[in-house]
Design a protein around this motif. Structure first.
Motif, PDB file in Angstrom:
ATOM      1  N   ALA A   1       0.816  -1.216   0.000  1.00 40.03           N
ATOM      2  CA  ALA A   1       0.000   0.000   0.000  1.00 40.03           C
ATOM      3  C   ALA A   1       0.848   1.264   0.000  1.00 40.03           C
ATOM      4  O   ALA A   1       0.322   2.354  -0.178  1.00 40.03           O
ATOM      5  CB  ALA A   1      -0.935  -0.002   1.213  1.00 40.03           C
ATOM      6  N   GLY A   2       2.145   1.123   0.177  1.00 38.87           N
ATOM      7  CA  GLY A   2       3.014   2.290   0.229  1.00 38.87           C
ATOM      8  C   GLY A   2       3.097   2.834   1.638  1.00 38.87           C
ATOM      9  O   GLY A   2       2.515   2.283   2.575  1.00 38.87           O
ATOM     10  N   GLY A   3       3.869   3.882   1.803  1.00 38.61           N
ATOM     11  CA  GLY A   3       4.062   4.479   3.118  1.00 38.61           C
ATOM     12  C   GLY A   3       5.362   4.001   3.746  1.00 38.61           C
ATOM     13  O   GLY A   3       5.855   2.910   3.452  1.00 38.61           O
ATOM     14  N   ALA A   4       5.906   4.833   4.599  1.00 36.31           N
ATOM     15  CA  ALA A   4       7.220   4.564   5.194  1.00 36.31           C
ATOM     16  C   ALA A   4       7.242   3.273   5.997  1.00 36.31           C
ATOM     17  O   ALA A   4       8.198   2.490   5.902  1.00 36.31           O
ATOM     18  CB  ALA A   4       7.642   5.743   6.072  1.00 36.31           C
ATOM     19  N   GLU A   5       6.200   3.024   6.786  1.00 35.14           N
ATOM     20  CA  GLU A   5       6.186   1.820   7.621  1.00 35.14           C
ATOM     21  C   GLU A   5       6.105   0.549   6.787  1.00 35.14           C
ATOM     22  O   GLU A   5       6.818  -0.419   7.050  1.00 35.14           O
ATOM     23  CB  GLU A   5       5.043   1.877   8.625  1.00 35.14           C
ATOM     24  N   ASN A   6       5.244   0.545   5.780  1.00 35.72           N
ATOM     25  CA  ASN A   6       5.120  -0.640   4.930  1.00 35.72           C
ATOM     26  C   ASN A   6       6.401  -0.880   4.132  1.00 35.72           C
ATOM     27  O   ASN A   6       6.838  -2.025   3.985  1.00 35.72           O
ATOM     28  CB  ASN A   6       3.927  -0.504   3.995  1.00 35.72           C
ATOM     29  N   ASP A   7       6.998   0.183   3.630  1.00 36.12           N
ATOM     30  CA  ASP A   7       8.245   0.037   2.882  1.00 36.12           C
ATOM     31  C   ASP A   7       9.366  -0.473   3.789  1.00 36.12           C
ATOM     32  O   ASP A   7      10.157  -1.338   3.390  1.00 36.12           O
ATOM     33  CB  ASP A   7       8.651   1.365   2.237  1.00 36.12           C
ATOM     34  N   ALA A   8       9.423   0.045   5.007  1.00 36.43           N
ATOM     35  CA  ALA A   8      10.439  -0.423   5.956  1.00 36.43           C
ATOM     36  C   ALA A   8      10.218  -1.887   6.290  1.00 36.43           C
ATOM     37  O   ALA A   8      11.182  -2.657   6.411  1.00 36.43           O
ATOM     38  CB  ALA A   8      10.402   0.429   7.218  1.00 36.43           C
ATOM     39  N   THR A   9       8.969  -2.295   6.415  1.00 39.45           N
ATOM     40  CA  THR A   9       8.662  -3.695   6.701  1.00 39.45           C
ATOM     41  C   THR A   9       9.116  -4.578   5.548  1.00 39.45           C
ATOM     42  O   THR A   9       9.711  -5.645   5.768  1.00 39.45           O
ATOM     43  CB  THR A   9       7.154  -3.876   6.968  1.00 39.45           C
ATOM     44  N   LEU A  10       8.854  -4.158   4.314  1.00 35.60           N
ATOM     45  CA  LEU A  10       9.315  -4.935   3.158  1.00 35.60           C
ATOM     46  C   LEU A  10      10.830  -5.096   3.173  1.00 35.60           C
ATOM     47  O   LEU A  10      11.353  -6.187   2.920  1.00 35.60           O
ATOM     48  CB  LEU A  10       8.887  -4.259   1.846  1.00 35.60           C
ATOM     49  N   CYS A  11      11.540  -4.022   3.489  1.00 34.09           N
ATOM     50  CA  CYS A  11      13.003  -4.089   3.516  1.00 34.09           C
ATOM     51  C   CYS A  11      13.492  -4.986   4.649  1.00 34.09           C
ATOM     52  O   CYS A  11      14.452  -5.735   4.477  1.00 34.09           O
ATOM     53  CB  CYS A  11      13.598  -2.688   3.627  1.00 34.09           C
ATOM     54  N   LEU A  12      12.822  -4.940   5.780  1.00 35.04           N
ATOM     55  CA  LEU A  12      13.190  -5.811   6.894  1.00 35.04           C
ATOM     56  C   LEU A  12      12.957  -7.278   6.531  1.00 35.04           C
ATOM     57  O   LEU A  12      13.808  -8.133   6.798  1.00 35.04           O
ATOM     58  CB  LEU A  12      12.387  -5.448   8.147  1.00 35.04           C
TER      59      LEU A  12
END
Length: 156
Positions: free
Chosen positions: A88-99
Motif C-alpha cells: 500500500a506504500g508508506g514509510a512503515e510498509n516500505d520499511a517492513t518490506l526491507c526488513l
C-alpha cells in the motif's frame, strides 16, 4: 501472471531496489561496512574504515537477482490481503518490506545461494583479466591481515 500479482511484484521490487540504491551510495556503503567490521569483527574504527574502502561494490545484477527471488518467494507465501497492506506504500510498509528482505537474505537457503552467486561472480571477474586477479589477491591479503590483527592480544 495476473495483473494484481505483477503490480505487487513490481512494487516490492521498486521498494527494495530503491532502498538498496540509496544505501549503495559510496559513502553510505563504506560507513555500513565499517560499522559491520567494528561491531561484528571487533575491528578498531581506523582499521574498519581502511578495510571498508577496499571492499568493491556488489554488482547491481546480483542485487536485482536476489530481490527478484525475494519478490517471488513473498508472492508465493504471503496471503493476498497481507500483500495488499505491504504494497500500500508508506514509510512503515516500505520499511517492513526491507526488513523482510533482510530476513530472507539471512535464511540458510539464501546464504548458500549468495555464496554460490558471489563465487561465480568472483570467478567471472577474476578470470576476465589480470587486474581482476590482482585486485582479488590484494583484497584477500588485506582481509587476512585484518583477521590477524583482530586475533592479536592488543588488537593491532
Amino acid at each position: 501472471m495476473t495483473p494484481e500479482r505483477e503490480r505487487r511484484r513490481a512494487h516490492v521490487r521498486a521498494v527494495v531496489l530503491g532502498r538498496l540504491e540509496r544505501l549503495g551510495r559510496e559513502e553510505l556503503r563504506r560507513e555500513a561496512l565499517s560499522e559491520f567490521f567494528t561491531v561484528t569483527l571487533g575491528a578498531d574504527p581506523g582499521t574498519a574504515r581502511r578495510t571498508a574502502a577496499l571492499v568493491p561494490p556488489l554488482m547491481d545484477e546480483l542485487h536485482a537477482r536476489w530481490v527478484d527471488l525475494f519478490a517471488e518467494r513473498l508472492l508465493e507465501t504471503v496471503p493476498g490481503e497481507q500483500l495488499d497492506v505491504l504494497c500500500a506504500g508508506g514509510a512503515e510498509n516500505d520499511a517492513t518490506l526491507c526488513l523482510v528482505y533482510v530476513m530472507f537474505l539471512e535464511s540458510a537457503r539464501m546464504e548458500e545461494r549468495r555464496e554460490r552467486d558471489l563465487l561465480e561472480y568472483a570467478a567471472r571477474m577474476s578470470g576476465a583479466d589480470d587486474a581482476g586477479d590482482l585486485a582479488a589477491s590484494y583484497i584477500r591479503a588485506r582481509m587476512a591481515r585484518l583477521g590477524a590483527a583482530l586475533k592479536a592480544p592488543d588488537g593491532e
